[in-house]
Design a protein around this motif. Structure first.
Motif, PDB file in Angstrom:
ATOM      1  N   ALA A  41       0.828  -1.211   0.000  1.00  0.00           N
ATOM      2  CA  ALA A  41       0.000   0.000   0.000  1.00  0.00           C
ATOM      3  C   ALA A  41       0.865   1.264   0.000  1.00  0.00           C
ATOM      4  N   THR A  42       1.979   1.219   0.714  1.00  0.00           N
ATOM      5  CA  THR A  42       2.891   2.366   0.714  1.00  0.00           C
ATOM      6  C   THR A  42       3.449   2.589  -0.691  1.00  0.00           C
ATOM      7  N   ALA A  43       3.842   1.508  -1.339  1.00  0.00           N
ATOM      8  CA  ALA A  43       4.358   1.612  -2.707  1.00  0.00           C
ATOM      9  C   ALA A  43       3.280   2.136  -3.651  1.00  0.00           C
ATOM     10  N   GLU A  44       2.060   1.690  -3.466  1.00  0.00           N
ATOM     11  CA  GLU A  44       0.963   2.161  -4.316  1.00  0.00           C
ATOM     12  C   GLU A  44       0.726   3.655  -4.119  1.00  0.00           C
ATOM     13  N   ARG A  45       0.742   4.097  -2.875  1.00  0.00           N
ATOM     14  CA  ARG A  45       0.579   5.533  -2.605  1.00  0.00           C
ATOM     15  C   ARG A  45       1.702   6.339  -3.250  1.00  0.00           C
ATOM     16  N   CYS A  46       2.911   5.821  -3.157  1.00  0.00           N
ATOM     17  CA  CYS A  46       4.042   6.518  -3.785  1.00  0.00           C
ATOM     18  C   CYS A  46       3.883   6.533  -5.302  1.00  0.00           C
ATOM     19  N   SER A  47       3.492   5.410  -5.866  1.00  0.00           N
ATOM     20  CA  SER A  47       3.316   5.324  -7.322  1.00  0.00           C
ATOM     21  C   SER A  47       2.285   6.312  -7.837  1.00  0.00           C
ATOM     22  N   ASN A  48       1.285   6.605  -7.013  1.00  0.00           N
ATOM     23  CA  ASN A  48       0.222   7.538  -7.401  1.00  0.00           C
ATOM     24  C   ASN A  48       0.525   8.977  -7.003  1.00  0.00           C
ATOM     25  N   LEU A  64      14.149   7.638  -3.307  1.00  0.00           N
ATOM     26  CA  LEU A  64      13.556   6.444  -2.699  1.00  0.00           C
ATOM     27  C   LEU A  64      14.496   5.254  -2.835  1.00  0.00           C
ATOM     28  N   GLY A  65      15.265   5.215  -3.912  1.00  0.00           N
ATOM     29  CA  GLY A  65      16.284   4.175  -4.064  1.00  0.00           C
ATOM     30  C   GLY A  65      17.377   4.301  -3.021  1.00  0.00           C
ATOM     31  N   GLN A  66      17.724   5.531  -2.676  1.00  0.00           N
ATOM     32  CA  GLN A  66      18.707   5.740  -1.603  1.00  0.00           C
ATOM     33  C   GLN A  66      18.150   5.253  -0.270  1.00  0.00           C
ATOM     34  N   LEU A  67      16.865   5.484  -0.060  1.00  0.00           N
ATOM     35  CA  LEU A  67      16.229   4.973   1.161  1.00  0.00           C
ATOM     36  C   LEU A  67      16.323   3.449   1.188  1.00  0.00           C
ATOM     37  N   ALA A  68      15.992   2.822   0.067  1.00  0.00           N
ATOM     38  CA  ALA A  68      16.073   1.358  -0.014  1.00  0.00           C
ATOM     39  C   ALA A  68      17.492   0.879   0.278  1.00  0.00           C
ATOM     40  N   GLU A  69      18.490   1.583  -0.236  1.00  0.00           N
ATOM     41  CA  GLU A  69      19.889   1.225   0.027  1.00  0.00           C
ATOM     42  C   GLU A  69      20.233   1.334   1.514  1.00  0.00           C
ATOM     43  N   GLN A  70      19.651   2.323   2.170  1.00  0.00           N
ATOM     44  CA  GLN A  70      19.920   2.519   3.598  1.00  0.00           C
ATOM     45  C   GLN A  70      19.409   1.350   4.432  1.00  0.00           C
ATOM     46  N   PHE A  71      18.511   0.545   3.871  1.00  0.00           N
ATOM     47  CA  PHE A  71      17.930  -0.598   4.575  1.00  0.00           C
ATOM     48  C   PHE A  71      18.254  -1.924   3.892  1.00  0.00           C
ATOM     49  N   ALA A  99      14.807  -4.113   7.737  1.00  0.00           N
ATOM     50  CA  ALA A  99      15.307  -4.346   6.382  1.00  0.00           C
ATOM     51  C   ALA A  99      14.227  -4.990   5.522  1.00  0.00           C
ATOM     52  N   GLY A 100      13.504  -5.926   6.083  1.00  0.00           N
ATOM     53  CA  GLY A 100      12.455  -6.616   5.339  1.00  0.00           C
ATOM     54  C   GLY A 100      11.330  -5.693   4.918  1.00  0.00           C
ATOM     55  N   ALA A 101      10.895  -4.831   5.821  1.00  0.00           N
ATOM     56  CA  ALA A 101       9.784  -3.916   5.510  1.00  0.00           C
ATOM     57  C   ALA A 101      10.143  -2.972   4.374  1.00  0.00           C
ATOM     58  N   VAL A 102      11.314  -2.360   4.448  1.00  0.00           N
ATOM     59  CA  VAL A 102      11.707  -1.385   3.427  1.00  0.00           C
ATOM     60  C   VAL A 102      12.042  -2.086   2.112  1.00  0.00           C
ATOM     61  N   THR A 103      12.679  -3.234   2.175  1.00  0.00           N
ATOM     62  CA  THR A 103      12.987  -3.997   0.964  1.00  0.00           C
ATOM     63  C   THR A 103      11.707  -4.420   0.258  1.00  0.00           C
ATOM     64  N   GLU A 104      10.716  -4.848   1.008  1.00  0.00           N
ATOM     65  CA  GLU A 104       9.430  -5.238   0.428  1.00  0.00           C
ATOM     66  C   GLU A 104       8.737  -4.036  -0.212  1.00  0.00           C
ATOM     67  N   PHE A 105       8.777  -2.898   0.440  1.00  0.00           N
ATOM     68  CA  PHE A 105       8.235  -1.663  -0.136  1.00  0.00           C
ATOM     69  C   PHE A 105       8.913  -1.370  -1.475  1.00  0.00           C
ATOM     70  N   TRP A 106      10.235  -1.413  -1.505  1.00  0.00           N
ATOM     71  CA  TRP A 106      10.996  -1.097  -2.713  1.00  0.00           C
ATOM     72  C   TRP A 106      10.680  -2.101  -3.829  1.00  0.00           C
ATOM     73  N   ARG A 107      10.539  -3.355  -3.458  1.00  0.00           N
ATOM     74  CA  ARG A 107      10.210  -4.394  -4.448  1.00  0.00           C
ATOM     75  C   ARG A 107       8.866  -4.079  -5.106  1.00  0.00           C
ATOM     76  N   HIS A 108       7.877  -3.721  -4.310  1.00  0.00           N
ATOM     77  CA  HIS A 108       6.565  -3.376  -4.862  1.00  0.00           C
ATOM     78  C   HIS A 108       6.630  -2.111  -5.702  1.00  0.00           C
ATOM     79  N   LEU A 109       7.401  -1.140  -5.268  1.00  0.00           N
ATOM     80  CA  LEU A 109       7.482   0.131  -5.985  1.00  0.00           C
ATOM     81  C   LEU A 109       8.137  -0.040  -7.359  1.00  0.00           C
ATOM     82  N   THR A 110       9.101  -0.933  -7.453  1.00  0.00           N
ATOM     83  CA  THR A 110       9.892  -1.044  -8.683  1.00  0.00           C
ATOM     84  C   THR A 110       9.482  -2.221  -9.579  1.00  0.00           C
ATOM     85  N   ARG A 111       8.408  -2.885  -9.254  1.00  0.00           N
ATOM     86  CA  ARG A 111       8.020  -4.019 -10.118  1.00  0.00           C
ATOM     87  C   ARG A 111       7.310  -3.563 -11.366  1.00  0.00           C
TER      88      ARG A 111
END
Length: 111
Positions: A41-48, A64-71, A99-111
């Motif tokens: 849902a966070t990724a969807e909100r960002c995408s929109n 947002l990629g830098q954020l993903a790298e930080q985690f 790490a899991g939460a942010v990585t999962e967010f990034w995965r959804h955002l970039t799919r």
């Protein structure tokens, strides 16, 4: 008009804060929001977000990629800061959760 409010802009600001302020609460805030809304849902909100739909797309994705790298790893600044903030004697589990939460967010955002 320049879009300012929303989860995408907030996460971008937190990415800077994690690197510049050295306050573990910034990492906690990121994980709290992503976990509370859910990574998808966070990724969807960002995408929109107007930031990702307009002329600031590349800069926003980069931030947002830098954020993903930080985690990205358990010993990265994000998970370590999150675990330090939690301070409950379960540093490895807390770091893994962050790490899991942010990585999962990034995965959804970039799919």
């Amino acid at each position: 008009a320049f879009p300012v409010a929303g989860v995408a802009s907030w996460l971008c600001l937190k990415a800077d804060a994690i690197m510049m302020r050295d306050k573990p609460k910034d990492a906690y805030d990121v994980v709290w929001v992503i976990s509370g809304l859910g990574p998808e849902a966070t990724a969807e909100r960002c995408s929109n977000s107007p930031l990702l739909l307009g002329p600031y797309r590349e800069e926003t994705i980069t931030q947002l990629g830098q954020l993903a790298e930080q985690f990205a790893h358990l010993d990265s600044i994000g998970p370590v800061s999150y675990a330090n903030f939690m301070d409950r004697g379960a540093a490895k589990a807390d770091a893994r959760y962050a790490a899991g939460a942010v990585t999962e967010f990034w995965r959804h955002l970039t799919r």
